[in-house]
Structures are given as structure tokens and as C-alpha cells.
Design a protein around this motif. Structure first.
Motif, PDB file in Angstrom:
ATOM      1  N   SER A  31      29.761  67.295  -7.997  1.00 21.15           N
ATOM      2  CA  SER A  31      30.174  66.570  -6.795  1.00 21.15           C
ATOM      3  C   SER A  31      31.687  66.537  -6.654  1.00 21.15           C
ATOM      4  O   SER A  31      32.428  66.553  -7.636  1.00 21.15           O
ATOM      5  N   SER A  32      32.120  66.470  -5.408  1.00 15.16           N
ATOM      6  CA  SER A  32      33.531  66.208  -5.113  1.00 15.16           C
ATOM      7  C   SER A  32      33.725  64.704  -4.956  1.00 15.16           C
ATOM      8  O   SER A  32      32.867  64.004  -4.408  1.00 15.16           O
ATOM      9  N   ILE A  33      34.858  64.227  -5.444  1.00 20.30           N
ATOM     10  CA  ILE A  33      35.146  62.797  -5.442  1.00 20.30           C
ATOM     11  C   ILE A  33      36.483  62.548  -4.742  1.00 20.30           C
ATOM     12  O   ILE A  33      37.459  63.266  -4.968  1.00 20.30           O
ATOM     13  N   HIS A  72      40.684  68.600  -0.751  1.00 19.68           N
ATOM     14  CA  HIS A  72      40.914  68.242  -2.157  1.00 19.68           C
ATOM     15  C   HIS A  72      39.600  68.259  -2.939  1.00 19.68           C
ATOM     16  O   HIS A  72      38.644  67.580  -2.558  1.00 19.68           O
ATOM     17  N   PRO A  73      39.542  68.976  -4.060  1.00 22.58           N
ATOM     18  CA  PRO A  73      38.300  69.018  -4.848  1.00 22.58           C
ATOM     19  C   PRO A  73      37.980  67.703  -5.565  1.00 22.58           C
ATOM     20  O   PRO A  73      36.818  67.344  -5.713  1.00 22.58           O
ATOM     21  N   VAL A 108      30.675  63.448  -2.508  1.00 18.95           N
ATOM     22  CA  VAL A 108      30.063  64.509  -1.710  1.00 18.95           C
ATOM     23  C   VAL A 108      29.350  65.462  -2.668  1.00 18.95           C
ATOM     24  O   VAL A 108      29.957  65.951  -3.628  1.00 18.95           O
ATOM     25  N   GLY A 109      28.054  65.678  -2.423  1.00 16.86           N
ATOM     26  CA  GLY A 109      27.280  66.564  -3.290  1.00 16.86           C
ATOM     27  C   GLY A 109      26.290  67.381  -2.493  1.00 16.86           C
ATOM     28  O   GLY A 109      26.084  67.153  -1.296  1.00 16.86           O
ATOM     29  N   PRO A 110      25.637  68.341  -3.123  1.00 24.06           N
ATOM     30  CA  PRO A 110      24.821  69.312  -2.400  1.00 24.06           C
ATOM     31  C   PRO A 110      23.441  68.802  -2.023  1.00 24.06           C
ATOM     32  O   PRO A 110      22.807  68.053  -2.766  1.00 24.06           O
ATOM     33  N   TYR A 111      22.982  69.222  -0.858  1.00 23.95           N
ATOM     34  CA  TYR A 111      21.565  69.168  -0.508  1.00 23.95           C
ATOM     35  C   TYR A 111      21.075  70.604  -0.446  1.00 23.95           C
ATOM     36  O   TYR A 111      21.579  71.416   0.331  1.00 23.95           O
TER      37      TYR A 111
END
Length: 572
Positions: free
Chosen positions: A307-309, A204-205, A292-295
Motif C-alpha cells: 500500500s501507499s501511505i 509520492h509513494p 491506498v491499496g489494490p483492488y
């Protein structure tokens, strides 16, 4: 009506998996073999304002959970009803004496062709914890993936207080473009891949993306309880930060091996990495974000920064009296979270780390740019400065053969690989700060199917050194067929005089994030005969050649020798 029935059926399957199968796997003492049927098929889904067909297993995205117990045998019948060749890799399963079933295409097997079937058979030898399975052909693992949950033997408790409940959380990436077409377009262009269209949590995005307010994962919890979260990064190319607003995570396992409890507020997982963490619902009943977000550690690379929530929602929560609390993620290039975890991550107790080393290897890893040789450079040379992007280990870009390398090795079929992968870099310099960067004139790599042959029982140490050729970058390096002890890591160039090693209780992993502009040292005993892939788990880097094959020779007797190949194995 048909879609409604299908949706209800899928939900019933999910409920059965989440509630019934774990109980059977943990409590049943009647069965020692777990049987699964995986049907690889096209499934129509709608996300991000777009409807398209994706490749799935059993029509599920993410795919079904594979449940087992320590030392169980597992048999998975894979039927390929998709239009693409497919293989499945059981990531983190050490495949003791079962190399034929490991799964990477053209390394241990030929792909399962459309309309064909192959049954994978392996044993969870002394293994328990959270692992994952995924496609290991083309870029199909972007949608073909799922969790592996191996419980302890019946009657054996966790080494921590039993949680109230357990939940699987799989991080992923979603692409609007067909993944096979995306791979083709990226590789034929010679350039880099475009950013993913969305990050996902259990498929799920979440509400930060178009048409996704109702496409958000929700985790309902009770106050005053402790939950075990099995967190998996199944993303194609991105390393990802993970956090829950106002809740700490106590890490108790990494890559399927218990660790000393380590409490943190955030974690970073590279593709292929898994973490088990305890979370206690000790906040005011409300609605908290799972974020969730990018490194991104590489320079001058475009990436998805939205970010995905998901929602971590207490029972009794009402939006009228408690607003959503958002988790704060680190900036995209912040290394503090990574260093905090690596500094504190320890095996649960003292472990048997190899002290004497028989096979020392020093392997540089990094990105390359090859000179353009195409007659249509505007189409095929879209890398930096008109070159073609590549990646390498010890400046060798690995090329897969057109047959199974394992079969070529076993049957002694010549001409498909060589045994001359260098033990050390062929040129020694300041790898981090003074790497060649006159692109593409001195950033080229050697191309070949080079392997490293290792004697059975060898005590192996590998120093993995990131390089500044093109750009330094954090690389999640995964080893098939073995787990390893991470005895040290650090910034800059590795120096044996300055490096500090932990030989008492280092973490036991199968995937290690080699620090951007730094190094990591791993040790293991090569006690599993076969042909084993070691590669970066960012799919584009793997496609560019950031990999090598380690061939572990047979030892003495049947229990130290590779068995004969399965008669039903796919053919190239």
C-alpha cells in the motif's frame, strides 16, 4: 544550487495554484475564458532509489490543476517539447459541439508531434465538480495527468455546508521502466504487464517503499473542521481502495455530478473515476494514515500488493504522545466496499432519465487469448497457454486507424473503419459461468475498426455484461462525449425479467465499474454529434482492444451539428 532554485520555483507554483487560482476561478466575474499553457517536457526525478527522466506537463508530477467555473470557456495551448507524440484528453468534459478537442489519439485527432503545438478549446457546458485531464496516447498518462476543478457559477453555493478547506488527492502508479518502452515490451511480448513498482498519492509513494521515507505526502489539518477532498484515480492499470484511519468519508459528488450524501469508511475508485468526499477532523489530534491499496478482481494476475501511505496530520500533533494510526484496507478481492457505494449512490434530486429507448445495445466485455502466429513464439506469444493476450467488446477487438477517425468520418474518407459493430453478442450463452475457456482455441476475438452509428437525439440503453472468457474482472468503462445514468447493476448474467432499475435518482457518471462476473445498465441521450470513444480505462485492456467508437450523427441546424475542424489541428 540549480536544483535548489528549481525546487523552490516548483513549490511557489504549487502554492500559487493551491491558494490563488481557486479563489480567482470562484470569485472572478470578469473573465469567462480560462487560458492555460501546457508544456509537455522531460523532467528528471528521483524515486524508489532511482533517478530517471519522465514525461510531465510544466515539469510537474502530477501536472498543474486546471481551474474553471461552470459554463467557462477553456483554452489550453499544448506545446510538445518531449520526444514522443502526445495528445491530452479532458476526462469527463462532455465536449458539447467540440469533439475535435476531445483528445484520444487517432480517434478525434492525430497526435501532436514533437516540436509542434495545438490549442484545445472547449466549454464547461453545465458542468461543475472534479474531473481530470491526462495523456491519451501510448501509456504516457502514467505520468501525464492532473486535476480539473470546475466550481459552480459565481454566487452559486455547494448543495452542502461549505467546507473549511479543499484538497486534491490524486492516486497513481509509478513505474521504474520508461512507459513508452513498457508499452512496447508488453504488447510485443503478447503477455501481461508486470506489476507497478509503487502506488502513489499526489506523486509520492510513501514510507512502505524503498528510499521513500521522505517521499511521503502530508495533509495538515485543524481539529474540528470539515474538509472537502477531491479524490481522483489516475492510475494506469489498477483499481484502488482509499481510506483514512478512523475517519469517515461522506461522498457528495461522483464524476463531476452531485450526489445525496453517503457516508462510508472506505471507497474504491477505478482508473478515471473521481469522488468528492467530506471529512470531519473529529478525532484526537494525531497522525493518521491515508492508505491506498489494490483492488484486483481478475484471477491469476500478479499485482503490487504494498500500500501507499500519506499522512493526515492534525495541527499540534507530536509523535511523542500519539503514534501513527493506520487505516485498514479491505483484502484485494473484497467487493463489499464497492457494493456498499453502488447500492447507496444516488443523484442529489430526481433526474430526467430516458424512459423509452430508441437504441438498445447489449455489449459483452472481457479478455481474450488469440492463437500465436509469430515465427518467434518464445518472444511474442507469452500470453496464457502460448497465446497472445487481447480484449474485446462483443468479441470485437478494436484497432485504431492510422488517421483521425473523426476526420475520416467528417471528410467521408473511406477504408479506415466500418459501421458494423454488433448491437448484441453474435453468440449467446451463459456469459459468466460457461464462457469458452479452451485457451487459445476458442477464446479468440475478431479484429477490426468497427463503429456503431447512432441517430442524433436517440435515447440509448447499453447493458454492459462482464464475461468469464479467460477470467471475470471488474472493468471501469469510460464514455467520451456524454455522461450517463447508471440505472442498474448486478451479479451474474443480465436478465430483463429479474433486473431492478432505478429511474428516479440514479447516479450520473462518466465511468462505471462493471462488476466482476456481473452487469451494469446505463442510459443517456445521444445529443452530442461526433465520434466518441467508449473503452476500458485500464490502459493495458485499451491497448488489447477493449473499446468501441460510437458515432453520433448530426441533428437539425447549427446547434446540433459538428462544427468544421480547427485549422491548426495536428496532422498524421
Amino acid at each position: 544550487m540549480g536544483n535548489s532554485v528549481a525546487s523552490i520555483t516548483v513549490w511557489l507554483v504549487l502554492i500559487l495554484q493551491a491558494q490563488v487560482l481557486p479563489i480567482l476561478a470562484r470569485r472572478s466575474s470578469q473573465r469567462s475564458t480560462q487560458f492555460y499553457d501546457f508544456k509537455v517536457q522531460m523532467t528528471r526525478i528521483t524515486k524508489l532509489c532511482n533517478t530517471k527522466d519522465i514525461v510531465t506537463v510544466n515539469g510537474m508530477y502530477p501536472g498543474p490543476v486546471l481551474y474553471a467555473r461552470e459554463d467557462d470557456k477553456v483554452a489550453v495551448k499544448v506545446t510538445n517539447d518531449s520526444p514522443y507524440d502526445i495528445t491530452i484528453h479532458w476526462h469527463g468534459v462532455r465536449q458539447k459541439l467540440s469533439c475535435w478537442y476531445d483528445g484520444p489519439s487517432y480517434i478525434t485527432q492525430c497526435p501532436i508531434q514533437p516540436g509542434k503545438t495545438f490549442t484545445y478549446k472547449f466549454t464547461m457546458v453545465k458542468q461543475k465538480g472534479t474531473l481530470l485531464w491526462h495523456a491519451h496516447s501510448s501509456w504516457l498518462r502514467g505520468t501525464v495527468y492532473g486535476a480539473i476543478v470546475a466550481y459552480p457559477k459565481t454566487g452559486v453555493p455547494y448543495p452542502f455546508k461549505p467546507p473549511y478547506a479543499e484538497h486534491i488527492i490524486i492516486l497513481g502508479e509509478y513505474w521504474l521502466k520508461d512507459l513508452v518502452q513498457l508499452e512496447h515490451d508488453v504488447l510485443s511480448s503478447g503477455g501481461s504487464p508486470p506489476p507497478t513498482d509503487a502506488f502513489t498519492i499526489n506523486g509520492h509513494p510513501g514510507p512502505n517503499y524503498n528510499c521513500s521515507n521522505n517521499d511521503t505526502y502530508k495533509l495538515d489539518v485543524l481539529p474540528g473542521k470539515t474538509y472537502l477532498l477531491r479524490i481522483i484515480n489516475a492510475a494506469l492499470n489498477m483499481e484502488q481502495f482509499f481510506a483514512i484511519a478512523k475517519h469517515n468519508l461522506t461522498i457528495v459528488e461522483a464524476d463531476g455530478a452531485y450526489t445525496k450524501p453517503l457516508t462510508v469508511s472506505q471507497v474504491m475508485l477505478g482508473p478515471g473515476q473521481t469522488i468528492n468526499a467530506l471529512v470531519t477532523t473529529n478525532q484526537q489530534p494525531g497522525k493518521y494514515s491515508i492508505s491506498v491499496g489494490p483492488y484486483m478482481s481478475a484471477r491469476n494476475v500478479t499485482f503490487q500488493n504494498i500500500s501507499s501511505i500519506a499522512y493526515f496530520q492534525y495541527s499540534g500533533y507530536s509523535s511523542n504522545n500519539f503514534p501513527l494510526s493506520y487505516a485498514q484496507l479491505p483484502s484485494f478481492n473484497d467487493t463489499l466496499v464497492i457494493n456498499t457505494v453502488m447500492d447507496g449512490l444516488r443523484s442529489l434530486g430526481p433526474v430526467n432519465v430516458p424512459r423509452e429507448i430508441d437504441t438498445p445495445l447489449f455489449i459483452t466485455i472481457g479478455i481474450n487469448v488469440q492463437k500465436c502466429t509469430s515465427r518467434t513464439p518464445s518472444q511474442n506469444c507469452k500470453g496464457i497457454n502460448g497465446g497472445v493476450m487481447a480484449a474485446s467488446m462483443n468479441n470485437v477487438s478494436f484497432i485504431k486507424p492510422n488517421i483521425s477517425l473523426l476526420e475520416a468520418y467528417y471528410e467521408k474518407i473511406n477504408g479506415h473503419y466500418t459501421e458494423d459493430f454488433p448491437d448484441f453478442p453474435q453468440k449467446v450463452y451463459d456469459f459468466v459461468n460457461q464462457a469458452p475457456n479452451d485457451i487459445p482455441h476458442d477464446t479468440q476475438s475478431i479484429i477490426g475498426t468497427r463503429t456503431k452509428v447512432i441517430e442524433y437525439g436517440s435515447r440509448v440503453q447499453i447493458i454492459l455484461q462482464d464475461t468469464g472468457t479467460v477470467t471475470t474482472e471488474n472493468h471501469p468503462i469510460h464514455l467520451h462525449g456524454h455522461s450517463f445514468y447508471v440505472v442498474g447493476y448486478g451479479a451474474g448474467n443480465y436478465s430483463p425479467q429479474a433486473a431492478s432499475f432505478n429511474l428516479v435518482d440514479p447516479p450520473y457518471l462518466n465511468t462505471i465499474g462493471v462488476p466482476s462476473g456481473g452487469w451494469a445498465a446505463i442510459r443517456f441521450v445521444a445529443d452530442n454529434p461526433g465520434v466518441w470513444f467508449m473503452h476500458c480505462h485500464m490502459e493495458v485492456h485499451l491497448s488489447w482492444g477493449l473499446s468501441v467508437v460510437l458515432i453520433v450523427k448530426n441533428g437539425q441546424g447549427k446547434l446540433e451539428a459538428l462544427p468544421r475542424p480547427p485549422t491548426d489541428r495536428p496532422r498524421c
